[in-house]
Design a protein around this motif. Structure first.
Motif: not given
Length: 110
Positions: A35-40, A49-53, A59-60
Motif C-alpha cells: 500500500v502506498h500513500e495514493g497521493a493524486k 492506494a489503500d483499498g484499490q487492490a 470488481a473481478a
C-alpha cells in the motif's frame, strides 16, 4: 485456460485452497499487498492506494452474475466427479481387501 484452472483447483484441493494459494502467491511474489500513500498526481513504481487492490478483486468477482445450482453445468460436473471419486475409492478398497485377504491353503493331495 479453463483446463489450467481446473487442474490447479483439483491439485490444491478445491476452490478455497486455490484462492488461498493464489492470494498467498500475490502476497509473497507481487506488490498486490503493498500500500502506498495514493497521493493524486504521484506515480508510484509499486503497490496500490489503500483499498484499490480489494476493489480490483471485488470488481473481478462481481463481473460475473451468480447462478442457481439446479441444472447448472457445475451441478452435472460435480455429480460426475463424485461418481468417479466413489468408484475409484471402491476400487481401491477392493484392491486393499484382496491384498490383505489370507491366501487360500493349497489343496491336499489325494
Amino acid at each position: 485456460v479453463d483446463q489450467l484452472f481446473m487442474m490447479a483447483a483439483e491439485r490444491s484441493g478445491g476452490i478455497d485452497p486455490l484462492l488461498k494459494a493464489f492470494f498467498g502467491f500475490l502476497h509473497r511474489r507481487t506488490d498486490f499487498y503493498v500500500v502506498h500513500e495514493g497521493a493524486k498526481g504521484v506515480r508510484y513504481e509499486a503497490g496500490f492506494a489503500d483499498g484499490q487492490a480489494e476493489a480490483m478483486v471485488r470488481a473481478a468477482f462481481t463481473g460475473y452474475p451468480t447462478r442457481p445450482l439446479e441444472g447448472s453445468n457445475v451441478q452435472k460436473s460435480a455429480g460426475a466427479h463424485r461418481a468417479a471419486a466413489t468408484a475409484k475409492a471402491e476400487q481401491k478398497a477392493a484392491a486393499k481387501k484382496k491384498a490383505t485377504a489370507p491366501a487360500a491353503a493349497p489343496a491336499a493331495a489325494p
